[in-house]
Scaffold this motif. Sequence first.
Motif, PDB file in Angstrom:
ATOM      1  N   THR A  65      -3.903  -6.141  -3.784  1.00 33.55           N
ATOM      2  CA  THR A  65      -4.299  -7.401  -2.788  1.00 33.55           C
ATOM      3  C   THR A  65      -4.313  -8.380  -3.518  1.00 33.55           C
ATOM      4  OG1 THR A  65      -6.531  -7.536  -4.047  1.00 33.55           O
ATOM      5  CG2 THR A  65      -6.189  -5.556  -2.357  1.00 33.55           C
ATOM      6  N   ASN A  66      -4.472  -9.652  -2.971  1.00 29.06           N
ATOM      7  CA  ASN A  66      -4.602 -10.924  -3.711  1.00 29.06           C
ATOM      8  C   ASN A  66      -5.654 -11.219  -4.309  1.00 29.06           C
ATOM      9  OD1 ASN A  66      -6.086 -11.146  -0.995  1.00 29.06           O
ATOM     10  ND2 ASN A  66      -5.940 -13.332  -1.356  1.00 29.06           N
ATOM     11  N   LEU A  67      -6.890 -10.501  -4.292  1.00 26.61           N
ATOM     12  CA  LEU A  67      -8.052 -10.461  -4.963  1.00 26.61           C
ATOM     13  C   LEU A  67      -8.200 -10.592  -6.294  1.00 26.61           C
ATOM     14  CD1 LEU A  67     -10.159  -8.480  -2.097  1.00 26.61           C
ATOM     15  CD2 LEU A  67      -9.798 -10.996  -2.055  1.00 26.61           C
ATOM     16  N   LYS A  68      -8.715 -11.628  -7.065  1.00 24.32           N
ATOM     17  CA  LYS A  68      -8.902 -11.814  -8.130  1.00 24.32           C
ATOM     18  C   LYS A  68      -9.566 -10.508  -8.771  1.00 24.32           C
ATOM     19  CE  LYS A  68      -8.104 -16.721  -8.496  1.00 24.32           C
ATOM     20  NZ  LYS A  68      -8.662 -17.925  -8.056  1.00 24.32           N
ATOM     21  N   GLN A  69     -10.722 -10.415  -8.129  1.00 23.70           N
ATOM     22  CA  GLN A  69     -11.623  -9.228  -8.625  1.00 23.70           C
ATOM     23  C   GLN A  69     -11.203  -7.966  -8.280  1.00 23.70           C
ATOM     24  OE1 GLN A  69     -14.238 -10.160 -11.068  1.00 23.70           O
ATOM     25  NE2 GLN A  69     -13.622 -12.108 -10.789  1.00 23.70           N
ATOM     26  N   ALA A  70     -10.444  -7.722  -7.420  1.00 25.73           N
ATOM     27  CA  ALA A  70     -10.085  -6.376  -7.189  1.00 25.73           C
ATOM     28  C   ALA A  70      -8.600  -6.343  -6.573  1.00 25.73           C
ATOM     29  CB  ALA A  70     -10.910  -5.791  -5.840  1.00 25.73           C
ATOM     30  N   PRO A  71      -7.434  -6.650  -7.697  1.00 29.62           N
ATOM     31  CA  PRO A  71      -6.072  -6.689  -7.533  1.00 29.62           C
ATOM     32  C   PRO A  71      -5.495  -5.419  -6.863  1.00 29.62           C
ATOM     33  CG  PRO A  71      -6.782  -6.820  -9.708  1.00 29.62           C
ATOM     34  CD  PRO A  71      -8.033  -6.751  -9.139  1.00 29.62           C
ATOM     35  N   SER A  72      -6.322  -4.305  -7.223  1.00 32.31           N
ATOM     36  CA  SER A  72      -5.877  -2.964  -6.879  1.00 32.31           C
ATOM     37  C   SER A  72      -7.106  -2.289  -6.485  1.00 32.31           C
ATOM     38  CB  SER A  72      -5.051  -2.166  -7.860  1.00 32.31           C
ATOM     39  OG  SER A  72      -5.816  -1.945  -9.124  1.00 32.31           O
ATOM     40  N   ILE A  73      -6.772  -1.466  -5.411  1.00 31.60           N
ATOM     41  CA  ILE A  73      -8.030  -0.800  -4.824  1.00 31.60           C
ATOM     42  C   ILE A  73      -7.338   0.735  -4.560  1.00 31.60           C
ATOM     43  CG2 ILE A  73      -9.647  -0.407  -2.990  1.00 31.60           C
ATOM     44  CD1 ILE A  73      -9.406  -3.671  -2.644  1.00 31.60           C
ATOM     45  N   ILE A 103      -3.077  23.409   9.630  1.00 36.53           N
ATOM     46  CA  ILE A 103      -4.438  23.290   9.979  1.00 36.53           C
ATOM     47  C   ILE A 103      -5.129  23.506   8.739  1.00 36.53           C
ATOM     48  CG2 ILE A 103      -4.209  23.942  12.352  1.00 36.53           C
ATOM     49  CD1 ILE A 103      -5.331  26.442  11.778  1.00 36.53           C
ATOM     50  N   GLY A 104      -6.490  22.875   8.659  1.00 36.55           N
ATOM     51  CA  GLY A 104      -7.248  22.838   7.428  1.00 36.55           C
ATOM     52  C   GLY A 104      -7.581  21.604   6.936  1.00 36.55           C
ATOM     53  N   PRO A 105      -8.467  21.475   5.734  1.00 39.15           N
ATOM     54  CA  PRO A 105      -8.602  20.215   5.325  1.00 39.15           C
ATOM     55  C   PRO A 105      -7.472  19.616   4.650  1.00 39.15           C
ATOM     56  CG  PRO A 105      -9.810  22.112   4.154  1.00 39.15           C
ATOM     57  CD  PRO A 105      -8.893  22.537   4.939  1.00 39.15           C
ATOM     58  N   PHE A 106      -7.532  18.266   4.252  1.00 43.54           N
ATOM     59  CA  PHE A 106      -6.673  17.607   3.697  1.00 43.54           C
ATOM     60  C   PHE A 106      -7.333  16.440   3.022  1.00 43.54           C
ATOM     61  CE2 PHE A 106      -6.856  15.588   7.920  1.00 43.54           C
ATOM     62  CZ  PHE A 106      -7.016  14.104   7.618  1.00 43.54           C
ATOM     63  N   GLY A 107      -6.727  15.891   2.053  1.00 47.01           N
ATOM     64  CA  GLY A 107      -7.171  14.810   1.422  1.00 47.01           C
ATOM     65  C   GLY A 107      -6.165  14.109   0.533  1.00 47.01           C
ATOM     66  N   GLY A 108      -6.476  12.999   0.124  1.00 52.88           N
ATOM     67  CA  GLY A 108      -5.294  12.175  -0.696  1.00 52.88           C
ATOM     68  C   GLY A 108      -6.087  10.882  -0.799  1.00 52.88           C
ATOM     69  N   SER A 109      -5.251   9.793  -1.198  1.00 53.19           N
ATOM     70  CA  SER A 109      -5.984   8.347  -1.514  1.00 53.19           C
ATOM     71  C   SER A 109      -4.892   7.392  -0.944  1.00 53.19           C
ATOM     72  CB  SER A 109      -6.246   8.041  -3.033  1.00 53.19           C
ATOM     73  OG  SER A 109      -5.259   8.201  -3.849  1.00 53.19           O
ATOM     74  N   LEU A 110      -5.511   6.241  -0.593  1.00 54.57           N
ATOM     75  CA  LEU A 110      -4.617   4.918  -0.267  1.00 54.57           C
ATOM     76  C   LEU A 110      -4.652   3.938  -1.146  1.00 54.57           C
ATOM     77  CD1 LEU A 110      -2.720   3.468   1.940  1.00 54.57           C
ATOM     78  CD2 LEU A 110      -5.344   2.431   2.889  1.00 54.57           C
ATOM     79  N   LYS A 111      -3.539   3.882  -2.028  1.00 58.99           N
ATOM     80  CA  LYS A 111      -3.652   2.655  -2.885  1.00 58.99           C
ATOM     81  C   LYS A 111      -2.931   1.332  -2.361  1.00 58.99           C
ATOM     82  CE  LYS A 111      -2.680   6.214  -6.382  1.00 58.99           C
ATOM     83  NZ  LYS A 111      -1.794   6.577  -7.485  1.00 58.99           N
ATOM     84  N   PHE A 128       0.886  -1.196  -0.072  1.00 58.10           N
ATOM     85  CA  PHE A 128      -0.110   0.091   0.159  1.00 58.10           C
ATOM     86  C   PHE A 128       0.969   1.275  -0.018  1.00 58.10           C
ATOM     87  CE2 PHE A 128       0.603  -1.344   4.440  1.00 58.10           C
ATOM     88  CZ  PHE A 128       0.939  -0.111   5.093  1.00 58.10           C
ATOM     89  N   GLU A 129       0.354   2.292  -0.361  1.00 57.93           N
ATOM     90  CA  GLU A 129       0.890   3.708  -0.399  1.00 57.93           C
ATOM     91  C   GLU A 129       0.015   4.786  -0.481  1.00 57.93           C
ATOM     92  OE1 GLU A 129       3.229   4.965  -3.788  1.00 57.93           O
ATOM     93  OE2 GLU A 129       2.024   3.985  -5.220  1.00 57.93           O
ATOM     94  N   ILE A 130       0.371   5.919   0.068  1.00 56.96           N
ATOM     95  CA  ILE A 130      -0.601   7.012   0.267  1.00 56.96           C
ATOM     96  C   ILE A 130       0.000   7.967  -0.929  1.00 56.96           C
ATOM     97  CG2 ILE A 130      -1.187   9.116   1.702  1.00 56.96           C
ATOM     98  CD1 ILE A 130      -0.922   7.123   4.044  1.00 56.96           C
ATOM     99  N   SER A 131      -0.945   8.644  -1.675  1.00 59.20           N
ATOM    100  CA  SER A 131      -0.636   9.224  -2.924  1.00 59.20           C
ATOM    101  C   SER A 131       0.141  10.489  -2.582  1.00 59.20           C
ATOM    102  CB  SER A 131      -1.944   9.224  -3.588  1.00 59.20           C
ATOM    103  OG  SER A 131      -2.746  10.161  -2.887  1.00 59.20           O
ATOM    104  N   ASP A 132      -0.457  11.240  -1.549  1.00 54.66           N
ATOM    105  CA  ASP A 132       0.192  12.406  -1.268  1.00 54.66           C
ATOM    106  C   ASP A 132       1.307  12.513  -0.463  1.00 54.66           C
ATOM    107  OD1 ASP A 132       0.176  15.152   0.808  1.00 54.66           O
ATOM    108  OD2 ASP A 132      -0.541  15.620  -1.111  1.00 54.66           O
TER     109      ASP A 132
END
Length: 185
Positions: free
Chosen positions: A163-171, A152-160, A109-113
Amino acid sequence: HTCKCTTVELNGNPVEPGAGASVEPGESAKVLLEWAAKVPAGPFRHGASFTTNDPERSRLELMVEGDIVASTTLEPSILSFGNVNVGAEGKAEMLVMAFLEPEVTIESFEISDEKLAEQVEVKIEPVEKSALPQNALAAAKVVATLKPKGTIGPFGGSLKMKTNLKQAPSIEVPIYGAVKGDISI
């Protein structure tokens, strides 16, 4: 057939509406009816109708019906820290659940920001079978801890996640929240 997502084969050959085939008395034909699930989870019913020259069976109806289940789901679907005070830690959790596969492994996993990655620690924890939500076969728990540093203030990003899942190898999961100071106006 009842929709374009339904395919019909007769003796191994694709059949479109209006096509015909002969089946002699005493012989048989193999019919394959296939439906591709392209709708949200829930009940479905699709089929195909055949007309014949058999006086006792002038019409044959074949139906495919059942329930569509999600192969993988996230609960909740985002990592939300809400409001976190400066100097305090925030926590966000989620389950990555599998409904068709017997095991969920978050391989990496990795955090995009980059700045957010310096402030968030992510741990993956196993989930006991007795703690699984209804119908889930397996799950992994994602626990994210925010340790705000300065801004201080709002923040956002994504966690990539991989996985081992056939139907969802990346989330990819959104991360949201806000850091609040000691003084507000």
